[in-house]
Design a protein around this motif. Structure first.
Motif, PDB file in Angstrom:
ATOM      1  N   LYS A  15       0.837  -1.188   0.000  1.00 17.58           N
ATOM      2  CA  LYS A  15       0.000   0.000   0.000  1.00 17.58           C
ATOM      3  C   LYS A  15       0.878   1.246   0.000  1.00 17.58           C
ATOM      4  CE  LYS A  15      -3.708  -2.538   0.394  1.00 17.58           C
ATOM      5  NZ  LYS A  15      -4.636  -2.715  -0.729  1.00 17.58           N
ATOM      6  N   GLY A  16       0.243   2.411  -0.126  1.00 20.64           N
ATOM      7  CA  GLY A  16       0.980   3.660  -0.190  1.00 20.64           C
ATOM      8  C   GLY A  16       1.875   3.904   1.000  1.00 20.64           C
ATOM      9  N   HIS A  17       1.468   3.442   2.196  1.00 19.44           N
ATOM     10  CA  HIS A  17       2.265   3.716   3.386  1.00 19.44           C
ATOM     11  C   HIS A  17       3.618   3.025   3.362  1.00 19.44           C
ATOM     12  CE1 HIS A  17       0.442  -0.168   4.595  1.00 19.44           C
ATOM     13  NE2 HIS A  17       1.541  -0.322   5.284  1.00 19.44           N
ATOM     14  N   HIS A  18       3.798   2.074   2.436  1.00 17.41           N
ATOM     15  CA  HIS A  18       5.087   1.398   2.345  1.00 17.41           C
ATOM     16  C   HIS A  18       6.187   2.354   1.903  1.00 17.41           C
ATOM     17  CE1 HIS A  18       4.460  -2.937   3.146  1.00 17.41           C
ATOM     18  NE2 HIS A  18       3.223  -2.663   2.840  1.00 17.41           N
ATOM     19  N   ARG A  24      11.322   5.288   3.925  1.00 20.98           N
ATOM     20  CA  ARG A  24      12.265   5.787   2.925  1.00 20.98           C
ATOM     21  C   ARG A  24      13.620   6.067   3.568  1.00 20.98           C
ATOM     22  NH1 ARG A  24       9.116   9.797  -1.200  1.00 20.98           N
ATOM     23  NH2 ARG A  24      11.254  10.532  -1.472  1.00 20.98           N
ATOM     24  N   LEU A  25      13.602   6.727   4.717  1.00 20.55           N
ATOM     25  CA  LEU A  25      14.849   7.039   5.403  1.00 20.55           C
ATOM     26  C   LEU A  25      15.564   5.764   5.850  1.00 20.55           C
ATOM     27  CD1 LEU A  25      13.726  10.098   7.556  1.00 20.55           C
ATOM     28  CD2 LEU A  25      15.252  10.141   5.574  1.00 20.55           C
ATOM     29  N   GLU A  26      14.791   4.800   6.336  1.00 24.03           N
ATOM     30  CA  GLU A  26      15.385   3.529   6.775  1.00 24.03           C
ATOM     31  C   GLU A  26      16.096   2.835   5.625  1.00 24.03           C
ATOM     32  OE1 GLU A  26      13.978  -0.951   8.094  1.00 24.03           O
ATOM     33  OE2 GLU A  26      12.552   0.711   8.335  1.00 24.03           O
ATOM     34  N   LYS A  27      15.436   2.740   4.467  1.00 25.34           N
ATOM     35  CA  LYS A  27      16.020   2.017   3.334  1.00 25.34           C
ATOM     36  C   LYS A  27      17.143   2.816   2.675  1.00 25.34           C
ATOM     37  CE  LYS A  27      13.261  -1.267   4.246  1.00 25.34           C
ATOM     38  NZ  LYS A  27      13.787  -2.377   5.068  1.00 25.34           N
ATOM     39  N   ALA A  40      19.947  14.141   9.680  1.00 25.83           N
ATOM     40  CA  ALA A  40      19.523  15.420   9.109  1.00 25.83           C
ATOM     41  C   ALA A  40      19.923  15.528   7.642  1.00 25.83           C
ATOM     42  CB  ALA A  40      20.124  16.574   9.912  1.00 25.83           C
ATOM     43  N   GLU A  41      21.135  15.082   7.319  1.00 24.23           N
ATOM     44  CA  GLU A  41      21.589  15.136   5.925  1.00 24.23           C
ATOM     45  C   GLU A  41      20.868  14.100   5.079  1.00 24.23           C
ATOM     46  OE1 GLU A  41      25.797  14.733   6.254  1.00 24.23           O
ATOM     47  OE2 GLU A  41      26.089  16.792   6.957  1.00 24.23           O
ATOM     48  N   LEU A  42      20.582  12.937   5.668  1.00 22.01           N
ATOM     49  CA  LEU A  42      19.841  11.913   4.938  1.00 22.01           C
ATOM     50  C   LEU A  42      18.437  12.409   4.595  1.00 22.01           C
ATOM     51  CD1 LEU A  42      20.148   9.001   3.897  1.00 22.01           C
ATOM     52  CD2 LEU A  42      19.147   8.210   6.039  1.00 22.01           C
ATOM     53  N   ARG A  43      17.835  13.172   5.487  1.00 23.90           N
ATOM     54  CA  ARG A  43      16.522  13.754   5.209  1.00 23.90           C
ATOM     55  C   ARG A  43      16.589  14.728   4.035  1.00 23.90           C
ATOM     56  NH1 ARG A  43      12.334  12.979   8.663  1.00 23.90           N
ATOM     57  NH2 ARG A  43      12.808  11.817  10.581  1.00 23.90           N
ATOM     58  N   GLU A  44      17.677  15.472   3.940  1.00 24.79           N
ATOM     59  CA  GLU A  44      17.837  16.388   2.814  1.00 24.79           C
ATOM     60  C   GLU A  44      17.987  15.615   1.507  1.00 24.79           C
ATOM     61  OE1 GLU A  44      17.592  19.766   2.705  1.00 24.79           O
ATOM     62  OE2 GLU A  44      16.847  19.450   4.762  1.00 24.79           O
ATOM     63  N   VAL A  45      18.759  14.530   1.546  1.00 29.28           N
ATOM     64  CA  VAL A  45      18.929  13.694   0.358  1.00 29.28           C
ATOM     65  C   VAL A  45      17.593  13.073  -0.048  1.00 29.28           C
ATOM     66  CG1 VAL A  45      20.000  11.580  -0.526  1.00 29.28           C
ATOM     67  CG2 VAL A  45      21.362  13.220   0.807  1.00 29.28           C
ATOM     68  N   ASN A  46      16.832  12.613   0.926  1.00 28.67           N
ATOM     69  CA  ASN A  46      15.540  11.979   0.658  1.00 28.67           C
ATOM     70  C   ASN A  46      14.616  12.889  -0.153  1.00 28.67           C
ATOM     71  OD1 ASN A  46      13.246  10.075   1.097  1.00 28.67           O
ATOM     72  ND2 ASN A  46      12.483  11.743   2.384  1.00 28.67           N
ATOM     73  N   LYS A  47      14.710  14.189   0.060  1.00 25.94           N
ATOM     74  CA  LYS A  47      13.836  15.138  -0.644  1.00 25.94           C
ATOM     75  C   LYS A  47      14.083  15.140  -2.149  1.00 25.94           C
ATOM     76  CE  LYS A  47      13.495  18.300   3.323  1.00 25.94           C
ATOM     77  NZ  LYS A  47      13.849  19.649   3.841  1.00 25.94           N
ATOM     78  N   GLN A 119       9.908  -8.184  -9.482  1.00 22.95           N
ATOM     79  CA  GLN A 119       9.643  -9.602  -9.250  1.00 22.95           C
ATOM     80  C   GLN A 119       8.401  -9.777  -8.375  1.00 22.95           C
ATOM     81  OE1 GLN A 119      13.201 -11.526  -8.124  1.00 22.95           O
ATOM     82  NE2 GLN A 119      12.555 -13.519  -8.826  1.00 22.95           N
ATOM     83  N   THR A 120       8.095  -8.743  -7.611  1.00 24.19           N
ATOM     84  CA  THR A 120       6.876  -8.672  -6.811  1.00 24.19           C
ATOM     85  C   THR A 120       6.355  -7.240  -6.960  1.00 24.19           C
ATOM     86  OG1 THR A 120       8.023  -7.875  -4.818  1.00 24.19           O
ATOM     87  CG2 THR A 120       7.853 -10.269  -5.090  1.00 24.19           C
ATOM     88  N   ALA A 121       5.200  -6.949  -6.383  1.00 22.96           N
ATOM     89  CA  ALA A 121       4.806  -5.545  -6.279  1.00 22.96           C
ATOM     90  C   ALA A 121       5.904  -4.809  -5.524  1.00 22.96           C
ATOM     91  CB  ALA A 121       3.473  -5.423  -5.535  1.00 22.96           C
ATOM     92  N   ALA A 122       6.212  -3.584  -5.923  1.00 21.38           N
ATOM     93  CA  ALA A 122       7.373  -2.902  -5.356  1.00 21.38           C
ATOM     94  C   ALA A 122       7.163  -1.401  -5.276  1.00 21.38           C
ATOM     95  CB  ALA A 122       8.620  -3.196  -6.199  1.00 21.38           C
ATOM     96  N   CYS A 123       7.845  -0.805  -4.309  1.00 21.42           N
ATOM     97  CA  CYS A 123       7.969   0.648  -4.210  1.00 21.42           C
ATOM     98  C   CYS A 123       9.442   0.981  -4.419  1.00 21.42           C
ATOM     99  CB  CYS A 123       7.482   1.163  -2.854  1.00 21.42           C
ATOM    100  SG  CYS A 123       7.706   2.941  -2.637  1.00 21.42           S
ATOM    101  N   VAL A 124       9.708   1.886  -5.348  1.00 25.10           N
ATOM    102  CA  VAL A 124      11.078   2.213  -5.730  1.00 25.10           C
ATOM    103  C   VAL A 124      11.277   3.726  -5.672  1.00 25.10           C
ATOM    104  CG1 VAL A 124      12.763   2.133  -7.616  1.00 25.10           C
ATOM    105  CG2 VAL A 124      11.257   0.174  -7.217  1.00 25.10           C
ATOM    106  N   LEU A 125      12.383   4.152  -5.069  1.00 25.80           N
ATOM    107  CA  LEU A 125      12.760   5.558  -5.056  1.00 25.80           C
ATOM    108  C   LEU A 125      13.684   5.841  -6.229  1.00 25.80           C
ATOM    109  CD1 LEU A 125      13.541   6.271  -1.278  1.00 25.80           C
ATOM    110  CD2 LEU A 125      11.399   6.617  -2.511  1.00 25.80           C
ATOM    111  N   SER A 126      13.529   7.021  -6.839  1.00 32.78           N
ATOM    112  CA  SER A 126      14.345   7.391  -7.993  1.00 32.78           C
ATOM    113  C   SER A 126      14.911   8.791  -7.819  1.00 32.78           C
ATOM    114  CB  SER A 126      13.498   7.357  -9.275  1.00 32.78           C
ATOM    115  OG  SER A 126      12.887   6.100  -9.466  1.00 32.78           O
ATOM    116  N   ILE A 127      16.145   8.986  -8.277  1.00 31.26           N
ATOM    117  CA  ILE A 127      16.779  10.298  -8.285  1.00 31.26           C
ATOM    118  C   ILE A 127      17.480  10.475  -9.622  1.00 31.26           C
ATOM    119  CG2 ILE A 127      18.885   9.410  -7.184  1.00 31.26           C
ATOM    120  CD1 ILE A 127      19.233  12.138  -5.850  1.00 31.26           C
TER     121      ILE A 127
END
Length: 249
Positions: A15-18, A24-27, A40-47, A119-127
Motif C-alpha cells: 500500500k501507499g504507506h510502504h 524511505r529514510l530507513e532504506k 539530518a543530511e539523509l533527510r535532505e537527500v531523501n527530498k 519480481q513482486t509488487a514494489a515501491c522504488v525511489l528514484s533520483i
C-alpha cells in the motif's frame, strides 16, 4: 501435495504507506554510499528522491535505454536481466529493500546495461543522475563510497563471468542456491525458505543454462533431500552440502 500448489512465501500487501518518510529514510540509510550520513543530511537527500509503485512483472527500464536515474528498492523485489546478442536472457541479480540499481557514476550519455523488472509488487525511489551528482559534490563521503562500490561491482561482474564460463551447471546451481539462501532465506518448516518468487527459468537464467537442465538438476537436489520446492518457491534444507558441491574439485 498442498505445498506444491500453494506457496509458503509471505505476500504482504503493498500500500501507499510502504513508501512513508520513515521507511524511505530507513532504506536509504541501508544504501552503502548513504550509510555515513547523519539523519539530518539523509533527510535532505531523501527530498531529492521520488517514489513510484509498481505491480509484479512491470519493466522499470530496458537495456539500452538512456541511463538517467539511480533507484533504490524500498519495498518488494526487483530483478536485473541482461539480454545477449543471441537473444539469451541472463539474470544478473535479485534485489531486496535497501539495495540500489542503475549506474551511480554514469555520465548521462551512457545507457543501461540491463533490464530492471519487478519480481513482486514494489515501491522504488528514484533520483535523477544530475541531482545525484549534486549530492556527491555536497557530501564527500558519498562520492568516495560511489568510487569504491563501482570498483567492487566491476570485480563482482568479472567473477560472475568466470563462474558462468568455467564451472559445471550443477556447481553453478548449488552456488546460486546458497547465495540466494544467504540473502533471502528465512527459517521455515520447509527449510531455509528463499523469500521471493523463484521460477526454474529464473534459476536457469542465473546459471546461464536451459530450463530443462535446471529442472533436472533441481529434481536431483530434491531427491537427495538438499532442497524442497514448489511452484515459484524453493527452500534449502542442507546448505552445507550445497556449499560442498559448489566448491568440490
Amino acid at each position: 501435495m498442498a505445498d506444491k500448489r500453494e506457496t509458503p512465501l509471505s505476500n504482504p500487501s503493498l500500500k501507499g504507506h510502504h513508501c512513508s518518510v520513515d521507511l524511505r529514510l530507513e532504506k536509504l540509510g541501508m544504501v552503502p554510499f548513504f550509510q555515513d550520513l547523519p539523519e539530518a543530511e539523509l533527510r535532505e537527500v531523501n527530498k531529492k528522491f521520488t517514489a513510484n509503485h509498481y505491480t509484479r512483472g512491470e519493466t522499470i527500464y530496458r537495456q539500452g535505454d538512456p541511463s538517467t536515474m539511480l533507484r533504490v528498492v524500498v519495498a518488494g523485489n526487483v530483478k536485473l536481466v541482461s539480454h545477449t546478442s543471441e537473444g539469451q536472457s541472463v539474470l544478473l541479480d535479485m534485489l531486496q529493500p535497501g539495495e540500489f540499481f542503475g549506474n551511480p557514476a554514469a555520465s548521462g550519455k551512457e545507457v543501461y546495461n540491463e533490464t530492471a523488472e519487478t519480481q513482486t509488487a514494489a515501491c522504488v525511489l528514484s533520483i535523477r543522475l544530475r541531482d545525484f551528482r549534486d549530492v556527491m559534490n555536497r557530501y564527500a563521503s558519498v562520492a568516495m563510497s560511489v568510487l569504491d562500490i563501482t570498483t567492487d561491482r566491476l570485480q563482482e561482474s568479472r567473477q560472475r563471468i568466470r563462474h558462468l564460463s568455467t564451472l559445471p551447471v550443477k556447481k553453478r546451481l548449488a552456488y546460486i542456491l546458497v547465495t540466494l539462501a544467504n540473502k533471502f532465506g528465512e527459517k521455515d518448516r520447509q527449510g531455509l525458505l528463499i523469500q521471493l518468487p523463484l521460477s526454474r527459468k529464473d534459476l536457469a537464467d542465473m546459471a546461464g543454462t536451459s530450463t530443462e537442465t535446471t529442472s533436472r538438476i533441481m529434481s536431483q537436489f530434491q531427491d537427495d533431500d538438499l532442497i524442497t520446492s514448489g511452484r515459484q518457491w524453493v527452500a534449502v534444507k542442507d546448505k552445507p552440502e550445497l556449499l560442498r558441491i559448489s566448491a568440490e574439485s
